[in-house]
Design a protein around this motif. Structure first.
Motif, short mmCIF file in Angstrom:
data_model
loop_
_atom_site.label_atom_id
_atom_site.label_comp_id
_atom_site.label_asym_id
_atom_site.label_seq_id
_atom_site.Cartn_x
_atom_site.Cartn_y
_atom_site.Cartn_z
N UNK A 281 0.83 -1.72 -0.05
CA UNK A 281 0.27 0.11 0.01
C UNK A 281 0.98 1.37 -0.17
N UNK A 282 2.37 1.16 1.12
CA UNK A 282 2.61 2.37 0.99
C UNK A 282 3.66 2.56 -0.46
N UNK A 469 -0.35 19.94 -1.77
CA UNK A 469 0.91 19.64 -0.85
C UNK A 469 0.41 18.37 -0.56
N UNK A 470 -0.77 17.66 -0.12
CA UNK A 470 -1.11 16.23 0.36
C UNK A 470 -0.62 16.03 -0.34
N UNK A 471 -1.32 15.84 -1.11
CA UNK A 471 -0.74 14.68 -3.10
C UNK A 471 0.90 14.47 -2.81
N UNK A 540 -0.08 11.93 5.86
CA UNK A 540 -0.92 13.35 4.69
C UNK A 540 -1.57 12.45 3.32
N UNK A 541 -1.06 11.80 2.67
CA UNK A 541 -1.15 11.75 1.25
C UNK A 541 -2.23 10.72 1.92
N UNK A 542 -1.64 9.00 2.16
CA UNK A 542 -2.97 8.02 2.31
C UNK A 542 -4.37 9.08 2.79
N UNK A 543 -4.16 9.89 4.10
CA UNK A 543 -5.55 10.05 4.71
C UNK A 543 -6.10 10.85 3.81
N UNK A 544 -5.36 11.50 3.01
CA UNK A 544 -6.21 12.64 1.91
C UNK A 544 -7.06 11.98 0.90
N UNK A 545 -6.34 10.46 -0.02
CA UNK A 545 -6.74 10.07 0.00
C UNK A 545 -7.97 9.45 -0.19
#
Length: 614
Positions: A281-282, A469-471, A540-545
Motif C-alpha cells: 500500500x505504501x 501539497x497533500x498528495x 497525510x497523502x494516504x489520509x487525503x486519498x
C-alpha cells in the motif's frame, strides 16, 4: 454512541464570548492542573509511582498463570495508570509548546519524561510476559469473551513479538531515550524556538517577526514581500543548517541501531508496522503520486501564465493576481463563526461539540515569539483534546483550524466509546477527520461564494494548492526520508547530502514549471515530522486519498453517510483500519482505484480552473 444534544445555551454562550474576543485566545489548562505549584501534580506523580510499583510486585512473573478475566482486570489497571500519566506529561508539554522559551516548563517536561520512563519500566514486564506466552494459550486469550474489547490490542502485541528484547534491554532503551534520540529532538525544538527572524513590514504597516507570521506572508500579493519573508525564514535555516542536519543524522542513526537490535530490516518496516499499513500500500501511494507529477506541474504552468512570470518556490502560494483581494483577511472571531456554520451543515451535534472547544478555551491560537511552529491537536484521554496553532487572520489559518478541529472531534467520538488502549487510531485513520473537515469548510465557502467568480476561483485554487501539497509535497517529504534512512543504514550523512537530495527531489516534482530558489535547499529543516516520527508525511497523502473517497460517498449519500462515518471515528484503535474503512464507509485503502480516484479529483479541479481562464 453517547451523543450530546444540541444546546441553544451553548451557542448563545459562544456568541457572547466571540463578541468580546479581540484577538486569538490562549488556552485554559486548569482542568489538568492549576500551575506547577498545584499540590495535585506532585500527589498524582507519587501515587502513580506507588501504583506502578504495587502492580509490578503483584503480577511480575505470574502473567502465564492468569485467567482471561484476571488479564482483563490487569489491562484496566494499566489503562488507568497510563491515563493519569498522560495528564502529568501533557500539562508541562502543552505549556512548553505554547512558549518554548519558558524554562520552568522545559524543566517540568524533563521531570515528567523521566517519571514517565520510570513508570513505564516498572510496568514493561506485563507486555513482555504476554508476548512470551505459548501461541496456543495466547490464541485462547484472544478468543475469550472477557478480552474481546482488547482483541485488536492483543493482535498488535503478537505482531511485535519477533522484535521484542529482554526486559533489561527494553528498560535501558527507554532510559537512554531521555538523553538520546528524544533529547536531540527536543534540542531542535528548543533551539528553533529561540531564533529571531529579520522582520518584514507590509504596505499596511503590519510587521511580521515570528516564523508563523512570516510564513503567512507566503500568501501576500506583493512579490517582494513574499520574497523577503521567504528569505527571512530560510536565512535562519541556513545559519543552523549543519546543526539541524547533525540532529537528523543522530536521530536516523539511533533508528538504525534500534533496527539492528530488534531485527527490523529498515526504519520503514518498523514504522509501517506501527502505522498498520502494508508495504505494498505504501509503495502504491508513492508510485501513484510520483507517476502524476504532471498534475502538480500543470497547475503551476497555469499559474505562470496567469501571473505572467515564473513561479518560484517563494511564490507557490501567491494569489493569482497581484491585486488579489478575493480572499480577504478573516479575524479569529469570524473564522470560528464560519467554521461552526460549515460543520453545522454536516451535522448540528457535530458542530455543537466543536463549540465546546471555544467555550471552554481548549484552543491556543495566539501568535507569540517562542511558540512552537505549525499546529497540532493533543488528545488527553479521560479529558479532551487541546488545539494549538498561530492564527494569522487569513484563510490558510482558518483551514488549519478546521483541520485541527477535525482531530479534536475525532478524539471526542473515540473518548465516548473506547478505553485507553483502544483510543489511539492508526495514523492514516487519525488524519481522515481533519482532512474531511477542510472539505466541509471548502464546500460551505463555495456555496457562500456562488455567483462570485473571483471568490470561487480563489477558493478552487486554494483547494488545488492544498491537494497538491497533500498528495505531492507530503509524499516527496517521505521520499526524502527514504533517502535519509537508506543513507543512515550505510553510515553517517551531513547537511550537504540532505540539501542536495531535497533539491533533487523538488526538481523532479516541479520540473520546468517552477524555479527553485537556492535557499530552498535548507527548507527541509522546517519539517518537524522528519525528526519526531519517521515517514509520518506519506500518511497525510494516504489520509487525503481516503478522505476524498469518504467525501465523495458523502456527496452521493447525503445524511445517510453520517452514521457510518461517525462509527468510523468512534472505532479509534479497536479495529484494523483497512477493515474499519471497508465496514463503515465502504472505502478500500488497498484498492489502487481509491488512489486513482483522488488523483482524478485533482485533475477535475484543474479542468474547472482551466475553463475559467478561457
Amino acid at each position: 454512541m453517547l451523543d450530546r444534544p444540541s444546546s441553544c445555551f451553548a451557542s448563545e454562550t459562544l456568541q457572547a464570548q466571540l463578541s468580546a474576543l479581540a484577538e486569538a485566545p490562549t488556552w485554559d489548562l486548569s482542568d489538568l492542573y492549576k500551575d506547577f505549584q498545584d499540590p495535585a501534580l506532585e500527589a498524582d506523580l507519587q501515587a502513580l509511582s506507588h501504583q506502578a510499583s504495587d502492580f509490578r510486585q503483584t503480577y511480575r512473573g505470574r502473567v502465564h498463570t492468569l485467567t482471561a478475566a484476571e488479564i482483563a482486570t490487569c489491562l484496566g489497571i494499566l489503562e488507568a495508570i497510563a491515563e493519569r500519566t498522560g495528564y502529568l506529561y501533557a500539562f508541562p508539554s502543552l505549556i512548553f509548546s505554547a512558549d518554548t522559551q519558558d524554562t520552568e516548563a522545559k524543566q517540568y517536561v524533563d521531570k515528567m519524561m523521566e517519571a514517565y520512563t520510570q513508570i513505564q519500566n516498572q510496568l514493561l514486564f506485563f507486555d513482555l510476559e504476554l508476548k512470551k506466552l505459548d501461541p496456543t494459550v495466547f490464541a485462547a486469550l484472544e478468543a475469550a469473551p472477557e478480552l474481546q474489547p482488547y482483541r485488536h490490542y492483543l493482535a498488535q502485541i503478537v505482531k511485535y513479538r519477533p522484535y521484542t528484547l529482554s526486559e533489561e534491554v527494553e528498560q535501558t532503551r527507554n532510559q537512554d531515550s531521555l538523553t538520546g534520540r528524544e533529547a536531540f529532538i527536543q534540542l531542535r525544538s528548543v533551539h528553533l524556538g529561540e531564533q529571531t527572524y529579520t522582520p518584514v513590514t507590509t504596505p499596511d504597516g503590519r510587521t511580521a517577526d515570528t516564523e508563523a507570521a512570516l510564513g503567512a506572508l507566503a500568501f501576500h500579493p506583493d512579490r517582494e514581500i513574499r520574497t523577503q519573508a521567504y528569505l527571512s525564514i530560510r536565512q535562519v535555516m541556513q545559519q543552523h543548517n549543519s546543526l539541524y542536519a547533525y540532529i537528523l543524522n543522530t536521530v536516523a542513526q539511533d533508528h538504525k541501531l534500534e533496527n539492528q537490535m530488534r531485527g527490523y530490516a529498515s526504519t520503514l518496516e518498523k514504522q509501517l508496522l506501527a502505522d498498520e499499513v502494508s508495504e505494498p500500500v505504501f509503495r502504491a501511494i508513492m508510485d501513484g503520486t510520483r507517476d502524476r507529477f504532471d498534475l502538480f506541474q500543470r497547475y503551476y504552468r497555469l499559474k505562470n501564465q496567469a501571473l505572467g512570470q515564473k513561479i518560484r518556490t517563494a511564490d507557490l502560494y501567491a494569489p493569482w493576481t497581484t491585486d488579489d483581494t478575493a480572499l480577504p483577511a478573516i479575524s479569529y472571531k469570524d473564522g470560528v463563526d464560519t467554521l461552526l456554520k460549515a460543520l453545522e451543515q454536516f451535522d448540528v451535534n457535530y458542530a455543537r461539540r466543536a463549540e465546546e472547544f471555544f467555550i471552554r478555551n481548549w484552543v491556543d491560537a495566539k501568535v507569540r515569539p517562542g511558540k512552537r511552529g505549525g499546529a497540532f491537536c493533543w488528545y488527553v484521554h479521560g479529558k479532551h483534546s487541546y488545539l494549538l496553532q498561530s492564527y494569522t487572520d487569513d484563510y490558510n489559518s482558518l483551514f488549519t483550524l478546521a483541520h485541527e478541529m477535525g482531530h479534536g472531534l475525532h478524539f471526542a467520538w473515540i473518548g465516548d466509546r473506547q478505553s485507553y488502549f483502544n483510543s489511539n487510531p492508526p495514523m492514516v485513520s487519525a488524519e481522515i477527520a481533519s482532512t474531511f473537515n477542510e472539505l466541509l469548510l471548502l464546500d460551505y465557502l463555495l456555496k457562500q461564494a456562488e455567483g462570485d467568480k473571483t471568490l470561487t476561483k480563489a477558493l478552487i485554487t486554494r483547494q488545488l494548492e492544498d491537494q497538491l501539497n497533500l498528495l505531492f509535497r507530503q509524499s516527496t517529504i517521505s521520499r526524502l526520508e527514504l533517502a535519509v534512512h537508506d543513507r543512515a543504514a550505510q553510515g553517517s550523512f551531513n547537511s550537504q547530502f540532505v540539501n542536495d537530495t531535497w533539491m533533487q527531489l523538488y526538481g523532479e516534482l516541479g520540473g520546468d514549471a517552477i524555479a527553485i530558489l537556492p535557499e530552498h535547499q535548507y527548507d527541509w529543516a522546517r519539517i518537524g515530522h522528519i525528526y519526531f516520527k519517521p515517514f509520518y508525511c506519506y500518511q497525510y497523502t494516504a489520509s487525503n486519498i481516503v478522505s476524498l473517497a469518504c467525501y465523495q460517498k458523502y456527496r452521493e449519500m447525503g445524511k445517510d453517510f453520517l452514521p457510518g462515518y461517525l462509527e468510523l471515528l468512534s472505532v479509534g484503535g479497536s479495529l484494523d483500519q483497512v477493515e474499519a474503512l471497508r465496514k463503515y464507509v465502504g472505502v478500500d485503502l488497498e484498492d489502487t482505484a481509491t488512489i486513482r480516484g483522488a488523483l482524478s479529483y485533482v485533475e477535475t479541479l484543474l479542468d474547472q480552473l482551466q475553463a475559467t481562464l478561457g
